[in-house]
Design a protein around this motif. Sequence first.
Motif, mmCIF file in Angstrom:
data_model
loop_
_atom_site.group_PDB
_atom_site.id
_atom_site.type_symbol
_atom_site.label_atom_id
_atom_site.label_comp_id
_atom_site.label_asym_id
_atom_site.label_seq_id
_atom_site.Cartn_x
_atom_site.Cartn_y
_atom_site.Cartn_z
ATOM 1 N N GLU A 1 0.822 -1.213 0.000
ATOM 2 C CA GLU A 1 0.000 0.000 0.000
ATOM 3 C C GLU A 1 0.852 1.258 0.000
ATOM 4 O O GLU A 1 0.532 2.243 -0.663
ATOM 5 C CB GLU A 1 -0.923 0.008 1.225
ATOM 6 N N GLY A 2 1.945 1.234 0.765
ATOM 7 C CA GLY A 2 2.807 2.413 0.805
ATOM 8 C C GLY A 2 3.376 2.746 -0.556
ATOM 9 O O GLY A 2 3.469 3.909 -0.938
ATOM 10 N N GLU A 3 3.760 1.728 -1.301
ATOM 11 C CA GLU A 3 4.310 1.958 -2.629
ATOM 12 C C GLU A 3 3.232 2.460 -3.593
ATOM 13 O O GLU A 3 3.509 3.307 -4.448
ATOM 14 C CB GLU A 3 4.938 0.670 -3.155
ATOM 15 N N VAL A 4 2.018 1.943 -3.469
ATOM 16 C CA VAL A 4 0.914 2.433 -4.297
ATOM 17 C C VAL A 4 0.682 3.915 -4.023
ATOM 18 O O VAL A 4 0.494 4.721 -4.953
ATOM 19 C CB VAL A 4 -0.365 1.626 -4.017
ATOM 20 N N ARG A 5 0.706 4.271 -2.755
ATOM 21 C CA ARG A 5 0.471 5.670 -2.381
ATOM 22 C C ARG A 5 1.552 6.584 -2.953
ATOM 23 O O ARG A 5 1.257 7.659 -3.499
ATOM 24 C CB ARG A 5 0.414 5.767 -0.855
ATOM 25 N N GLU A 6 2.803 6.169 -2.836
ATOM 26 C CA GLU A 6 3.893 6.994 -3.358
ATOM 27 C C GLU A 6 3.876 7.052 -4.884
ATOM 28 O O GLU A 6 4.137 8.096 -5.477
ATOM 29 C CB GLU A 6 5.230 6.438 -2.862
ATOM 30 N N LEU A 7 3.564 5.924 -5.501
ATOM 31 C CA LEU A 7 3.503 5.902 -6.966
ATOM 32 C C LEU A 7 2.367 6.788 -7.469
ATOM 33 O O LEU A 7 2.488 7.445 -8.508
ATOM 34 C CB LEU A 7 3.317 4.467 -7.462
ATOM 35 N N LEU B 1 -13.263 3.039 0.665
ATOM 36 C CA LEU B 1 -13.640 1.630 0.526
ATOM 37 C C LEU B 1 -12.413 0.721 0.474
ATOM 38 O O LEU B 1 -12.350 -0.291 1.178
ATOM 39 C CB LEU B 1 -14.506 1.427 -0.721
ATOM 40 N N LEU B 2 -11.438 1.071 -0.372
ATOM 41 C CA LEU B 2 -10.203 0.296 -0.417
ATOM 42 C C LEU B 2 -9.251 0.656 0.712
ATOM 43 O O LEU B 2 -8.302 -0.080 0.984
ATOM 44 C CB LEU B 2 -9.485 0.499 -1.764
ATOM 45 N N ARG B 3 -9.499 1.820 1.334
ATOM 46 C CA ARG B 3 -8.684 2.305 2.465
ATOM 47 C C ARG B 3 -7.209 2.470 2.088
ATOM 48 O O ARG B 3 -6.318 2.151 2.865
ATOM 49 C CB ARG B 3 -8.839 1.385 3.673
ATOM 50 N N VAL B 4 -6.985 2.943 0.885
ATOM 51 C CA VAL B 4 -5.651 3.347 0.460
ATOM 52 C C VAL B 4 -5.581 4.860 0.595
ATOM 53 O O VAL B 4 -6.347 5.582 -0.051
ATOM 54 C CB VAL B 4 -5.361 2.920 -0.994
ATOM 55 N N ARG B 5 -4.686 5.343 1.410
ATOM 56 C CA ARG B 5 -4.681 6.764 1.768
ATOM 57 C C ARG B 5 -3.940 7.592 0.714
ATOM 58 O O ARG B 5 -2.843 8.122 0.970
ATOM 59 C CB ARG B 5 -4.056 6.948 3.152
ATOM 60 N N ILE B 6 -4.528 7.678 -0.473
ATOM 61 C CA ILE B 6 -3.907 8.493 -1.524
ATOM 62 C C ILE B 6 -4.107 9.971 -1.200
ATOM 63 O O ILE B 6 -5.124 10.370 -0.630
ATOM 64 C CB ILE B 6 -4.485 8.158 -2.905
#
Length: 526
Positions: free
Chosen positions: A302-308, A427-432
């Motif tokens: 998740e951290g990498e998704v957020r940074e990307l 919903l996905l709880r990815v903190r973008i």
Amino acid sequence: MTAVATPVREERGLGRRSLLSFAGSATSALLGFLLVVVLARFLGDADSGIVLQAIAVFMIALGFARFGMDSTAVWLLPRLADDEPQQLRATAWFLIAVSGVAGSLCAVVVWIGAGIAAQGNPADPLPPVVRVSAVFLPIAAMLLTALAVSRALGRIAEYVLIGGIGLPAARLLAVLAAVLLGAALSGVMLAWALPAAIALALALVVVARQLRGLGASAGARFFGTELPTRTLGFAGPRVISAALEQMLLWISVLVVGAVAGAAAAGVYGAASRFVAAGMIVDSAIRVVFAPVFSRMQHRGAEGEVRELHRTATSWLVLFSAPVFLLLAIFAPVALSVLGPDFTSGAATLAVMCVGALVAFLAGNVQTILLTAGRSGLAAINKAVVVAVNVALIPPFVAMWGIVGAAWAWTIACVIDAVLAWCEIRFLLRVRIAPDAGLAALVACVGSVGLPAVIARTVIGPSLTGLLVAAAIGLVLFAAVCRLGRIPLRLVGFTPPAPRPPEHRRPGQHSRRSARPAHHTQKSGTP
């Protein structure tokens, strides 16, 4: 999981691939623009409106014809490469074959529908033109899926050369030849559609070579496993979503044509093609980043998704905003290239440019949603925004003309971005980050937008004013990118610093060469 920044080495790889993808998207957009110029100059606003409406019907039908197989390839194949590489060959050919079958069925439906429309109004020139294009729906569907398979397996160059350069160039030359020879509108449409067959043959050869190069097994069992169910389960909602995406892009042209006539559709369609050309950065980034997002989400990074997402959004806004700002401020100059009949769409073009910029501030949220496997949510979002767009166009056109259609499209695009962002966040709880593109937007407004406003005020809405604004803006933009490369996340576009030479005695081996290389993070990007 704590945030893990994308390594600079990996970001440089994404930067190089994004530049290649951008070059292809830019070439495609330029060739597409030249196609609109050819249609406008040789056919006029009314006849070019007929061709653009036929292309709109084709593209909407193509959304169904692909049967979601292109998006499924980008979502599924990177995961199989990690978990079940022996299934790559069978899955890739299954995706391409399904899109061909679905495309054939859609071609039959469009052919019958156009025939019914022709019987209802024999004087309408649109149905015969639509019928010509319908024959090529299965070819175009298989082409897009094959190209998606190619980039999902890690190749960008072939995708760019065939889909971004070769096909648009062939279409432009074929259409130009058709209009110079005095072909009827059906002949012009045939010239536009025919090059897809050659592109498909090349794409299939590329995919076959890629699969052989990856060592994908030819004997792995596909049917009887969970893969067909998994594939069709993702693709089902994606069929609706992809068709609705095309409707959001093209249905405005059809509705404007129905409400205000073919000439208005021609002007609106021309303005929308300028906006589509400005979206080349979005296309380039999505092509490169989508498989990476899929692999990261599959690994739970998740951290990498957020940074990307931060990086992708910053690049998206930074490199698209200058184009949209110049188009909005000098809209009459841009449209005058098509002829005096098209300058009436200047306000329409300006509104659509502003709408695209606002929507881009959310980043590639639709891509993240899809690569998370949430094709159902994406389909619901598209249904909502298309319904809003279709509902708003008639009253807005009645009040404000084709500018009203531009406002309807803008509202729909912003709703689309907001819905996807909220679903990812809650919903996905990815903190973008909600502000990932703000720094880039401020940089572009200051370096490009402000000089363009001053140039238009002092010199006027002329070609000279546009060239002066572009020249000054380019210099200031380059300076801002250089000075702000870290906050703008442009490190990925800089070459790596050279390593100092190692001094060692003869016969002494380097410590670096004696140890196996190790990665800075467990889940590296492809």
